[in-house]
Motif scaffolding. Structure first.
Motif, PDB file in Angstrom:
ATOM      1  N   ARG A 158       0.891  -1.111  -0.079  1.00 16.88           N
ATOM      2  CA  ARG A 158       0.086  -0.123   0.082  1.00 16.88           C
ATOM      3  C   ARG A 158       0.944   1.317  -0.106  1.00 16.88           C
ATOM      4  O   ARG A 158       2.078   1.109   0.381  1.00 16.88           O
ATOM      5  CB  ARG A 158      -1.049   0.058   1.262  1.00 16.88           C
ATOM      6  N   SER A 203      -5.521   8.103   5.093  1.00 16.98           N
ATOM      7  CA  SER A 203      -4.913   7.180   4.089  1.00 16.98           C
ATOM      8  C   SER A 203      -5.421   7.654   2.532  1.00 16.98           C
ATOM      9  O   SER A 203      -4.609   7.620   1.555  1.00 16.98           O
ATOM     10  CB  SER A 203      -5.281   5.677   4.129  1.00 16.98           C
ATOM     11  N   GLU A 261      -3.337   7.832  -1.120  1.00 20.27           N
ATOM     12  CA  GLU A 261      -4.267   7.140  -2.235  1.00 20.27           C
ATOM     13  C   GLU A 261      -4.416   8.363  -3.365  1.00 20.27           C
ATOM     14  O   GLU A 261      -4.289   7.747  -4.536  1.00 20.27           O
ATOM     15  CB  GLU A 261      -5.341   6.709  -1.725  1.00 20.27           C
ATOM     16  N   GLN A 265      -2.859   8.393  -7.304  1.00 12.93           N
ATOM     17  CA  GLN A 265      -3.537   8.361  -8.658  1.00 12.93           C
ATOM     18  C   GLN A 265      -3.363   9.455  -9.325  1.00 12.93           C
ATOM     19  O   GLN A 265      -3.595   9.176 -10.974  1.00 12.93           O
ATOM     20  CB  GLN A 265      -5.136   8.723  -8.241  1.00 12.93           C
TER      21      GLN A 265
END
Length: 476
Positions: free
Chosen positions: A39, A224, A228, A232
């Motif tokens: 992650r 988070s 994230e 992107q």
């Protein structure tokens, strides 16, 4: 250009690494981000559950707050990503659990009144002394000089003793070090702690839960979502997860850098520059060739984490509000040093985040899972429920993983230095080495240890990298 050759490789996809990569990408250069975990986000970690196909925040195990004033980078990022924020609750009484277990209550923004007038005065005096030292410009804590050198020769405990604090004043300051860096006052240099406060605008700002404070705004989607959303924006294929870096080699002939990862298949990538965006304790897990300079190694080998764990407990209802508590508490006896109400704004998820740090936290961690839960529930009940049994209100608990996590350097939130390191070594710690550049929240002089510090450090490192590339190729 070959597919595995890049202008810049970024090691680590935390906030600092992602920001650096985005800045490099914005400059039109080819960039690769290598992340050891499965992650992005580093020490931001939002637990979510799926409800009707939507990810709903349950708990924050890492960084959890921003503000909309002096954390301008994070506020700008929140706006760009369309994230929603809401204010930390400060309405109601704050509670101090004294050394004898008794409780002192006061309104947020006021100060606790202890039975001894001397104790109350000592707590106020040490608060004001530390805050003033961390915001003063005459001289600034960041400015080299005898004052800075001296403060680095002593521990923060010695600093407190020299200020002649009472036992209550010392216990108050110990809460700060436990909750902010996971250390006892004896474990961190006075300079480091004061500089840490200064990086966040002063002790009062860093400890603040109101406007301008370090704990002012929560993020509905979870923190988070920052990483994230940043990921992107990266060009497709420029982020590789589950790719821990095991070696970095700088070629003497042409200055190129080889970065080798250990994953399902060992791979080596080439770049003109590399940005290292991992905590300094993680440097030891990477084989550098040539080895890092002795000045850098000497300091990074002495940076270390304290003991710091967040233990988030959810309940069926917010019973602490029944007696007009705002959910903020601090304790002089532990195991919890600080508690904050981290209930969500959905009207049905009620949570207290318990900060376990220093010697209190180490003792608590020696228990099994049931013992940890039982001791936390007892202390929470003593503070917020007059000691009554609250086990029937318990839903679940989540413990942050950082002390066991290799890629975070086995700790959180930020490595600290003991006496005798920081004053002489700050420049060496931050300095580039050949075609390697170093970023991370611990290397920031603005909001060190926070998400804001990570993002700002990433941008500074990218700018430094771009300058280095232009020096060797003016056409860039």
């Amino acid at each position: 250009m070959a597919s595995n050759v890049y202008d810049v490789i970024v090691v680590g996809a935390g906030l600092s690494g992602l920001q650096a990569a985005l800045d490099i990408q914005q400059a039109g250069l080819k960039c690769l981000v290598l992340e050891a975990r499965d992650r992005v986000g580093g020490k931001t970690l939002s637990l979510r559950s799926n409800i009707s196909g939507q990810a709903v925040l349950k708990s924050e195990l890492g960084a959890a707050w921003i503000n909309d004033t002096n954390q301008s980078s994070m506020w700008k990022l929140a706006q760009e990503l369309g994230l929603n924020t809401y204010q930390q609750n400060i309405i109601g009484d704050v509670v101090v659990q004294d050394t004898d277990g008794s409780l002192i209550k006061f309104q947020y923004g006021d100060v606790p009144k202890y039975p001894s007038v001397e104790d109350t005065a000592s707590c106020i005096a040490i608060r004001d002394l530390v805050h003033e030292a961390s915001v003063s410009q005459s001289p600034s804590i960041f400015l080299d000089g005898p004052h800075r050198q001296y403060l680095d020769t002593i521990s923060f405990e010695t600093y407190l003793r020299e200020a002649k604090v009472t036992a209550k004043g010392f216990a108050t300051a110990q809460v700060w070090t436990h909750a902010m860096v996971g250390c006892d006052p004896s474990e961190v240099s006075a300079l480091y702690f004061l500089e840490y406060c200064a990086a966040g605008g002063g002790l009062m700002t860093m400890r603040g839960d109101g406007k301008h404070g370090g704990q002012y705004l929560r993020v509905r989607e979870g923190t988070s979502a920052f990483a994230e959303g940043m990921a992107q924006k990266l060009i497709a294929g420029s982020l590789k997860l589950q790719s821990p870096v095991v070696s970095i080699t700088q070629a003497a002939s042409n200055g190129s850098v080889s970065v080798t990862t250990r994953s399902a298949d060992t791979r080596t990538f080439q770049a003109r520059r590399v940005i290292i965006s991992v905590p300094t304790p993680v440097y030891k897990t990477i084989a550098f060739s040539p080895q890092l300079p002795p000045a850098k190694t000497a300091v990074t080998n002495r940076t270390r984490y304290g003991f710091y764990t967040k233990y988030n407990v959810t309940f069926r209802r917010p019973f602490w509000l029944d007696k007009n508590h705002c959910g903020l508490a601090q304790s002089f006896i532990g195991p919890i040093s600080v508690i904050r109400d981290t209930s969500l704004d959905d009207g049905k998820t009620y949570c207290l985040t318990c900060f376990m740090g220093g010697k209190f936290g180490r003792k608590w961690a020696a228990q099994d899972a049931e013992g940890k839960k039982r001791s936390v529930l007892k202390q929470v009940a003593d503070i917020f429920a007059d000691g009554t049994d609250i086990s029937d209100l318990f839903v679940e608990a989540f413990e942050s993983p950082w002390m066991e996590e290799e890629y975070s350097g086995w700790g959180c939130p930020c490595p600290v230095t003991p006496p005798g390191v920081l004053a002489e070594a700050w420049d060496a710690m931050c300095a580039p080495f050949g075609n390697l550049h170093f970023v991370g929240t611990e290397l920031s002089r603005v909001w060190r240890g926070y998400m804001e510090g990570a993002v700002r450090s990433g941008s500074s490192g990218a700018a430094e990298t771009l300058l280095g590339l232009k020096a060797t190729n003016p056409k860039l």
